[in-house]
Structures are given as structure tokens and as C-alpha cells.
Design a protein around this motif. Structure first.
Motif, PDB file in Angstrom:
ATOM      1  N   GLU A   1       0.787  -1.236   0.000  1.00 44.25           N
ATOM      2  CA  GLU A   1       0.000   0.000   0.000  1.00 44.25           C
ATOM      3  C   GLU A   1       0.826   1.296   0.000  1.00 44.25           C
ATOM      4  OE1 GLU A   1      -3.071   1.140  -0.476  1.00 44.25           O
ATOM      5  OE2 GLU A   1      -3.500  -0.870  -1.202  1.00 44.25           O
ATOM      6  N   PRO A   2       1.811   1.451   0.934  1.00 41.56           N
ATOM      7  CA  PRO A   2       2.544   2.731   0.954  1.00 41.56           C
ATOM      8  C   PRO A   2       3.177   3.073  -0.395  1.00 41.56           C
ATOM      9  CG  PRO A   2       3.043   1.432   2.915  1.00 41.56           C
ATOM     10  CD  PRO A   2       2.218   0.549   2.023  1.00 41.56           C
ATOM     11  N   LEU A   3       3.784   2.079  -1.057  1.00 41.50           N
ATOM     12  CA  LEU A   3       4.393   2.351  -2.360  1.00 41.50           C
ATOM     13  C   LEU A   3       3.331   2.725  -3.395  1.00 41.50           C
ATOM     14  CD1 LEU A   3       7.312  -0.115  -3.197  1.00 41.50           C
ATOM     15  CD2 LEU A   3       7.341   2.372  -3.175  1.00 41.50           C
ATOM     16  N   LEU A   4       2.218   1.989  -3.391  1.00 41.80           N
ATOM     17  CA  LEU A   4       1.148   2.293  -4.350  1.00 41.80           C
ATOM     18  C   LEU A   4       0.637   3.713  -4.143  1.00 41.80           C
ATOM     19  CD1 LEU A   4      -0.770  -1.122  -4.232  1.00 41.80           C
ATOM     20  CD2 LEU A   4       0.554  -0.218  -6.161  1.00 41.80           C
ATOM     21  N   VAL A   5       0.556   4.123  -2.879  1.00 37.32           N
ATOM     22  CA  VAL A   5       0.069   5.472  -2.575  1.00 37.32           C
ATOM     23  C   VAL A   5       1.038   6.538  -3.100  1.00 37.32           C
ATOM     24  CG1 VAL A   5      -0.349   7.112  -0.676  1.00 37.32           C
ATOM     25  CG2 VAL A   5      -1.369   4.826  -0.605  1.00 37.32           C
ATOM     26  N   VAL A   6       2.332   6.383  -2.822  1.00 35.66           N
ATOM     27  CA  VAL A   6       3.264   7.437  -3.276  1.00 35.66           C
ATOM     28  C   VAL A   6       3.378   7.446  -4.805  1.00 35.66           C
ATOM     29  CG1 VAL A   6       4.555   7.405  -1.080  1.00 35.66           C
ATOM     30  CG2 VAL A   6       5.447   6.123  -3.038  1.00 35.66           C
ATOM     31  N   LEU A   7       3.244   6.286  -5.439  1.00 39.79           N
ATOM     32  CA  LEU A   7       3.289   6.245  -6.904  1.00 39.79           C
ATOM     33  C   LEU A   7       2.038   6.911  -7.508  1.00 39.79           C
ATOM     34  CD1 LEU A   7       4.680   2.606  -7.265  1.00 39.79           C
ATOM     35  CD2 LEU A   7       5.863   4.685  -8.062  1.00 39.79           C
ATOM     36  N   ALA A   8       0.882   6.653  -6.917  1.00 36.77           N
ATOM     37  CA  ALA A   8      -0.351   7.271  -7.433  1.00 36.77           C
ATOM     38  C   ALA A   8      -0.306   8.790  -7.261  1.00 36.77           C
ATOM     39  CB  ALA A   8      -1.575   6.676  -6.725  1.00 36.77           C
ATOM     40  N   ARG A   9       0.201   9.233  -6.086  1.00 33.22           N
ATOM     41  CA  ARG A   9       0.336  10.684  -5.861  1.00 33.22           C
ATOM     42  C   ARG A   9       1.266  11.316  -6.901  1.00 33.22           C
ATOM     43  NH1 ARG A   9       1.822  10.382   0.262  1.00 33.22           N
ATOM     44  NH2 ARG A   9      -0.228  10.244   1.261  1.00 33.22           N
ATOM     45  N   ALA A  10       2.380  10.620  -7.171  1.00 33.74           N
ATOM     46  CA  ALA A  10       3.338  11.163  -8.147  1.00 33.74           C
ATOM     47  C   ALA A  10       2.711  11.249  -9.533  1.00 33.74           C
ATOM     48  CB  ALA A  10       4.596  10.291  -8.188  1.00 33.74           C
ATOM     49  N   ARG A  11       1.883  10.278  -9.853  1.00 26.23           N
ATOM     50  CA  ARG A  11       1.204  10.317 -11.151  1.00 26.23           C
ATOM     51  C   ARG A  11       0.226  11.486 -11.181  1.00 26.23           C
ATOM     52  NH1 ARG A  11      -1.929   4.980 -12.832  1.00 26.23           N
ATOM     53  NH2 ARG A  11      -3.192   5.776 -11.103  1.00 26.23           N
ATOM     54  N   ASP A  12      -0.497  11.685 -10.073  1.00 29.61           N
ATOM     55  CA  ASP A  12      -1.476  12.781 -10.021  1.00 29.61           C
ATOM     56  C   ASP A  12      -0.813  14.147 -10.197  1.00 29.61           C
ATOM     57  OD1 ASP A  12      -3.383  10.910  -9.627  1.00 29.61           O
ATOM     58  OD2 ASP A  12      -3.672  11.281  -7.483  1.00 29.61           O
ATOM     59  N   ARG A  13       0.408  14.298  -9.654  1.00 28.89           N
ATOM     60  CA  ARG A  13       1.027  15.622  -9.779  1.00 28.89           C
ATOM     61  C   ARG A  13       1.938  15.707 -11.011  1.00 28.89           C
ATOM     62  NH1 ARG A  13       3.807  13.742  -4.789  1.00 28.89           N
ATOM     63  NH2 ARG A  13       5.870  13.088  -5.456  1.00 28.89           N
ATOM     64  N   GLY A  14       1.870  14.688 -11.881  1.00 31.29           N
ATOM     65  CA  GLY A  14       2.586  14.742 -13.156  1.00 31.29           C
ATOM     66  C   GLY A  14       4.035  14.305 -13.105  1.00 31.29           C
ATOM     67  N   GLU A  15       4.459  13.742 -11.976  1.00 28.36           N
ATOM     68  CA  GLU A  15       5.851  13.292 -11.877  1.00 28.36           C
ATOM     69  C   GLU A  15       6.040  11.934 -12.562  1.00 28.36           C
ATOM     70  OE1 GLU A  15       9.295  13.208  -8.441  1.00 28.36           O
ATOM     71  OE2 GLU A  15       7.228  13.436  -7.779  1.00 28.36           O
ATOM     72  N   LEU A  16       4.945  11.233 -12.757  1.00 31.22           N
ATOM     73  CA  LEU A  16       4.944   9.985 -13.541  1.00 31.22           C
ATOM     74  C   LEU A  16       3.980  10.189 -14.713  1.00 31.22           C
ATOM     75  CD1 LEU A  16       4.630   7.058 -10.926  1.00 31.22           C
ATOM     76  CD2 LEU A  16       6.615   7.570 -12.380  1.00 31.22           C
ATOM     77  N   PRO A  17       4.265   9.554 -15.854  1.00 32.93           N
ATOM     78  CA  PRO A  17       3.323   9.690 -16.978  1.00 32.93           C
ATOM     79  C   PRO A  17       1.964   9.067 -16.620  1.00 32.93           C
ATOM     80  CG  PRO A  17       5.101   8.130 -17.500  1.00 32.93           C
ATOM     81  CD  PRO A  17       5.443   8.769 -16.194  1.00 32.93           C
ATOM     82  N   PRO A  18       0.886   9.552 -17.267  1.00 33.72           N
ATOM     83  CA  PRO A  18      -0.467   9.083 -16.928  1.00 33.72           C
ATOM     84  C   PRO A  18      -0.631   7.571 -17.113  1.00 33.72           C
ATOM     85  CG  PRO A  18      -0.537  10.928 -18.496  1.00 33.72           C
ATOM     86  CD  PRO A  18       0.894  10.548 -18.347  1.00 33.72           C
ATOM     87  N   ASP A  19       0.163   6.976 -18.021  1.00 36.33           N
ATOM     88  CA  ASP A  19      -0.010   5.546 -18.259  1.00 36.33           C
ATOM     89  C   ASP A  19       0.926   4.696 -17.388  1.00 36.33           C
ATOM     90  OD1 ASP A  19       2.386   6.159 -19.430  1.00 36.33           O
ATOM     91  OD2 ASP A  19       2.013   5.032 -21.282  1.00 36.33           O
ATOM     92  N   ALA A  20       1.635   5.293 -16.439  1.00 34.99           N
ATOM     93  CA  ALA A  20       2.491   4.520 -15.538  1.00 34.99           C
ATOM     94  C   ALA A  20       1.630   3.565 -14.724  1.00 34.99           C
ATOM     95  CB  ALA A  20       3.266   5.460 -14.620  1.00 34.99           C
TER      96      ALA A  20
END
Lengths: 190, 190
Positions: free
Chosen positions: A128-147
Motif C-alpha cells: 500500500e505505501p508504495l502504491l500510494v506514493v506512486l499514485a500521488r506522483a502520477r497525479d502531480r505529473g511526476e509519472l506519466p499518466p499511463d504509468a
């Protein structure tokens, strides 16, 4: 009513779980019986059965007790968040009793689908913690939308399990950063 | 001289190794004794000891016997070479007796440093094909000169172990390509 030690006080459950870990550590899964845990905890077998229906659920709870969750980081930078989570995970993986317990579990789960399902649940919660930080990063554009946070979580965590349980090699101090540099897109770890 | 079955013919060694796998499959590591393997193979315990000094070396040889090496691919394209190796590996991981044997090993290695060292050697040998195709790709410029074949091999293989033994989730048909796309630099998998 005066019961056996296990039914007295709030620490009783913890005492049985600690006894379960000690039995597992001393005798392995082969020696992990309700009777052995009861003896070590100074409780009756019937008393243990009142709290756990069998060795499977007891093992899972004992395993859960070795896991100290910590707050999900939110530093505003994905690579830093991930490094904090993986660093804590490496510490867990390098210190008794977690690795021995996990190894016993891996073997037991091959033979018992119920244990495999319980362990799958436990793993899901720990991701869960990793999934949460990855989803947050995607939301703020630090990861591409299709990550894909699930795939990234697999890639970020599995090398540490592999080192410990398959390759039997130490985890070098640089490995967390090396894995992050290779797995996360350059934008998020420059 | 007429010996027990095991000393007759070239298949004797294979018969003992097969018996070892059967014992492990039926009784787990807890039941894996020289005596049980001898009984299953129809040989005397002394005869087994003449070939193997203990359960550790016998386990390793049995494990080795489940592993069918195949030629290291050389298609001229790294992503294709890696996909072939990982595809064969997934097949191995999804079919008995390899996964159960490996799970038993993971547990046993936690308790026995000799077994851990033997398993580390075995893992090192099994990494060779990937290390070779990665080094070749680096030599022909398909990977940057500072690419680390050891780290890439960790990243490419560990998600499959993780799925099988930690997450207890099936390996989806797309996972090999997804892992390759994420782990290898874009130049080598466009």
C-alpha cells in the motif's frame, strides 16, 4: 474467573505471538504446532485454539506482528518517498525474525492454498505505501499518466527479496538508489 | 558383484534424484531424510551415502536435475534474447516440481549456511545466459557502456520470483514484455 496466563491482561495475545515466533525460529515450520506454541507461551492448547483456529491463522498473525508499519512518506518528490519506504523495508529484511518467518511462509504456502491466500493478503497490505506514493506522483505529473503503479511496485521491491532469498547475496548500500534510478522514469529521479 | 539397484546401470543416479524429488514433494523438507530417499529409491541408506555426503548436496543435485538449460539465444536484438530467456524461466516457475523445490530451499537456506552457499552457486550459474546476452548487447552498443549486467539481471528476473513466492499472483502473459519495456533502456527495446 482465574484463567490460564493467556486469558489474563492485554499482553496475553502478544505473548502467544512471541512464543509462536520463538517456536518457528527454533524448530522451523516442521515443529510449529499448536501444542509447541502453547507450551512455550505457558498456556493450554485449548486456550490457544480459542483465539486461533489453527497454525495457519496463528502464523499469519505472528508474521503481522513482526511488521512495524510506518507513516507513508509525502516529501513531494517520488524518488525520496520511494527511497524511504525501500530503506525501511531493507532493514526489515535484514533483521530477525522477519526473513526466517517469511522463508518458512514461502515453503508453507506451496503446500497450503489457505496460507498462500493469507500471505497474498498480507503482501497486498504491505504494498500500500508504495502504491500510494506512486499514485500521488502520477497525479502531480511526476509519472506519466499511463504509468502502472502495480508493475512499478513489483519492480521496485522484488530485487530485495531476490537478493535475500534466491541469490543469497548481501544488499549493498547503493542498491536502493540503483533500483530507483533504473526503474523510475528519468523525470522523477533527476 | 550384484549390488542393490542403485549401483546397477547408468540410470541409478537419476532414480535416486527422482526419488529425492518425490520425497520432497510428498513430505516437504521435514520428511527429507537420507532414509526416506533410500526407501523410495529402493536402495540402502549406505548406498545413498556413498554418492552423497548428506541431504544438502543431494537436495542441490535434485534441484539441478529439474533445471533444463537451453542454448543462450543470440538473435542480434537484446529485447528478443531477453524475452526468450524469461519466457523459458516463467515456464519453469509455473510447473512442478521446480517451484516447490525452490520454496523448500528458500526455507532450508535460512537455517543452513552450507545450503545457502550451494544455492547461491546454483543461482549464479542460472544467471549466466542473461549476463551473456546483456554483455553482448553492451559490446555492440545496444546498451550504454556503464550499464550494469548484474543489476539488470536482478531487475529482469526478480519480479517473477516475487509474483510466485511472495505475492502469490499469476504471471500475466504480458509481464515479460512489460518488465523488459520498463527495465531495458528505450534504445534497446524500441
Amino acid at each position: 474467573m482465574a484463567g490460564p496466563p493467556i486469558s489474563r491482561g492485554a499482553g496475553a495475545r502478544q505473548r502467544v505471538l512471541r512464543a509462536a515466533l520463538e517456536v518457528l525460529d527454533a524448530d522451523g515450520l516442521a515443529g510449529f504446532t499448536m501444542e509447541a506454541v502453547a507450551r512455550r507461551a505457558g498456556a493450554s492448547k485449548a486456550t490457544i485454539y480459542r483465539h486461533w483456529s489453527g497454525t495457519g491463522p496463528l502464523l499469519i498473525d505472528a508474521m503481522d506482528a513482526t511488521f512495524r508499519p510506518f507513516p507513508t512518506p509525502d516529501t513531494g518528490r517520488l524518488a525520496t518517498d520511494v527511497a524511504q519506504i525501500l530503506g525501511a523495508f531493507v532493514t526489515l529484511l535484514e533483521n530477525a525474525p522477519f526473513p526466517r518467518l517469511l522463508a518458512a511462509f514461502i515453503d508453507a504456502a506451496e503446500r497450503d492454498p489457505t496460507l498462500a491466500a493469507l500471505h497474498a493478503d498480507l503482501t497486498r497490505r504491505r504494498r500500500e505505501p508504495l502504491l500510494v506514493v506512486l499514485a500521488r506522483a502520477r497525479d502531480r505529473g511526476e509519472l506519466p499518466p499511463d504509468a502502472d503503479p502495480e508493475l512499478l511496485t513489483d519492480l521496485l521491491t522484488s530485487p530485495f527479496f531476490y537478493r535475500r532469498f534466491i541469490a543469497h547475496r548481501p544488499v549493498p548500500p547503493t542498491l536502493v538508489d540503483d533500483v530507483i534510478a533504473r526503474v523510475l522514469p528519468p523525470a522523477s529521479n533527476g
